[in-house]
Design a protein around this motif. Structure first.
Motif, PDB file in Angstrom:
ATOM      1  N   UNK A 194      47.556  97.316  91.195  1.00  0.00           N
ATOM      2  CA  UNK A 194      48.439  98.250  91.895  1.00  0.00           C
ATOM      3  C   UNK A 194      49.448  98.826  90.904  1.00  0.00           C
ATOM      4  N   UNK A 195      49.415 100.138  90.739  1.00  0.00           N
ATOM      5  CA  UNK A 195      50.239 100.811  89.730  1.00  0.00           C
ATOM      6  C   UNK A 195      51.375 101.575  90.394  1.00  0.00           C
ATOM      7  N   UNK A 225      56.980 101.217  84.204  1.00  0.00           N
ATOM      8  CA  UNK A 225      55.627 101.294  84.746  1.00  0.00           C
ATOM      9  C   UNK A 225      55.157  99.880  85.088  1.00  0.00           C
ATOM     10  N   UNK A 226      54.850  99.646  86.351  1.00  0.00           N
ATOM     11  CA  UNK A 226      54.509  98.307  86.828  1.00  0.00           C
ATOM     12  C   UNK A 226      53.049  98.269  87.266  1.00  0.00           C
ATOM     13  N   UNK A 227      52.331  97.245  86.816  1.00  0.00           N
ATOM     14  CA  UNK A 227      50.964  96.985  87.256  1.00  0.00           C
ATOM     15  C   UNK A 227      50.944  95.606  87.905  1.00  0.00           C
ATOM     16  N   UNK A 238      46.132 104.069  79.058  1.00  0.00           N
ATOM     17  CA  UNK A 238      46.377 105.392  79.620  1.00  0.00           C
ATOM     18  C   UNK A 238      47.871 105.686  79.752  1.00  0.00           C
ATOM     19  N   UNK A 239      48.649 104.648  80.040  1.00  0.00           N
ATOM     20  CA  UNK A 239      50.102 104.835  80.139  1.00  0.00           C
ATOM     21  C   UNK A 239      50.705 105.098  78.768  1.00  0.00           C
ATOM     22  N   UNK A 240      50.184 104.420  77.748  1.00  0.00           N
ATOM     23  CA  UNK A 240      50.820 104.427  76.425  1.00  0.00           C
ATOM     24  C   UNK A 240      50.211 105.428  75.442  1.00  0.00           C
ATOM     25  N   UNK A 241      49.095 106.046  75.818  1.00  0.00           N
ATOM     26  CA  UNK A 241      48.419 106.943  74.869  1.00  0.00           C
ATOM     27  C   UNK A 241      48.074 108.280  75.519  1.00  0.00           C
ATOM     28  N   UNK A 272      56.622 103.327  75.789  1.00  0.00           N
ATOM     29  CA  UNK A 272      57.001 103.282  77.206  1.00  0.00           C
ATOM     30  C   UNK A 272      57.073 101.837  77.697  1.00  0.00           C
ATOM     31  N   UNK A 273      57.850 101.657  78.738  1.00  0.00           N
ATOM     32  CA  UNK A 273      58.036 100.326  79.337  1.00  0.00           C
ATOM     33  C   UNK A 273      56.918 100.034  80.329  1.00  0.00           C
TER      34      UNK A 273
END
Length: 350
Positions: free
Chosen positions: A130-131, A144-146, A177-180, A205-206
């Motif tokens: 869950x993102x 950004x929480x997973x 995908x979040x970081x690149x 990114x966090x």
């Protein structure tokens, strides 16, 4: 310096009392003693622990799993009685009919965009990754929480390991995908110092991965496939240009994988320490519930930094057995909580 108090907890089969095929299979129906009284007692007990988190101040951000649907999470929120709490939730077609969800304080955090539920399909849909993207109200820093709940060990640790490896790889791809940048977005960048700065801004990114991973920090799914460990060698690496260029080579950038830092390693190797009890195997208390972070959150590169000293397993007396194990909820006696202890930590604004 402000603090964001975070927590995660597997609530152990929090079903409603409405009959369904899955609920019947797991005996969570009124005919099997799972009635309104049992449900009310369980959420009352859970709410007591949640209010007691972080020494009685409660969490600002709480990931939860093993809930049947939004309705039971909403009932739990009402029982907690904190009007600033709200729910980020997407219903999941998991084969067992259970979801993961995220509770957060509207006073501290605000939602960015729409939450996404990411399913991993084997021959059946497994539990969500869950993102949710949040922003800290005080500083505008992004988080950004997973939230994860990986496949169970009930069929045997090694027999079920390929399923967790598959989900770990999928979770790792989401982190990438979040970081690149994507290939097309990277190719659209001009070869300038400003573009390199943009790559590193995204790289820093966090990201907070939390959840019941059903594996321990030293298992292959986490070390080799999620690429989360206690080592910092890879985490120290920035995006660097190729020779005689401002940007890295295309192939070099696209092959680069984001490594993560597992905050739970200091808790390993302690006698009778873990988040869940397994009656078989050498280690009976397993550290399955974890916080894992990106380099940005480790080093405080974008306004938020994990306080590693704050990471702990919450073991309140009322939910701890004389042998030091979590006390599950009992439908007959209406006592108990969950078969997992919660975990807590603090993120600092910097």
């Amino acid at each position: 310096m402000a603090e964001i108090k975070i927590a995660f907890w597997n609530l152990q089969n929090l079903f409603d009392t409405t009959a369904s095929e899955i609920a019947a299979d797991l005996e969570f129906t009124p005919e099997h003693g799972w009635d309104e009284e049992a449900f009310e007692e369980k959420i009352t007990n859970l709410a007591t622990i949640i209010r007691a988190m972080h020494h009685g101040s409660g969490p600002d951000l709480l990931g939860i799993c093993e809930i049947e649907n939004r309705a039971v999470a909403t009932a739990l929120l009402k029982k907690i009685g904190r009007p600033e709490y709200t729910l980020a939730h997407v219903e999941s077609p998991d084969i067992r009919g259970i979801d993961v969800s995220l509770i957060y304080s509207k006073d501290v955090l605000t939602l960015v965009g729409k939450p996404k539920g990411h399913l991993v399909h084997f021959r059946y849909p497994t539990r969500d990754i869950f993102q949710v993207t949040l922003r800290v109200k005080l500083t505008s820093a992004e988080l950004n929480v997973l939230v994860n709940h990986w496949p169970s060990r009930k069929q045997g640790q090694y027999e079920s390991e390929p399923a967790r490896i598959t989900v770990a790889e999928h979770c790792g791809r989401l982190v990438d995908e979040i970081l690149k940048y994507s290939r097309s977005d990277f190719l659209a960048l001009p070869d300038t110092a400003a573009s390199l700065a943009r790559l590193n801004e995204r790289w820093n990114r966090n990201v907070l991965v939390m959840g019941d991973l059903n594996d321990e920090p030293f298992n292959r799914s986490i070390l080799d496939y999620l690429r989360a460990s206690r080592d910092r060698d890879h985490l120290e690496e920035e995006i660097v240009p190729a020779r005689n260029k401002k940007l890295p080579a295309v192939a070099t950038y696209l092959k680069k994988r984001a490594y993560l830092f597992n905050c739970m390693w200091p808790l390993l190797g302690r006698a009778d320490t873990g988040t869940s009890f397994f009656p078989s195997g050498t280690n009976t208390m397993l550290l399955l519930d974890q916080f894992i972070i990106s380099r940005g959150l480790l080093y405080g590169l974008q306004g938020l930094k994990m306080d590693l000293e704050s990471v702990r397993i919450m073991r309140p007396d009322q939910m701890t057995s004389p042998k030091g194990r979590p006390v599950p909820f009992d439908k007959k006696t209406k006592k108990g909580f969950s078969d997992h202890f919660p975990i807590e930590a603090v993120i600092q604004t910097v």
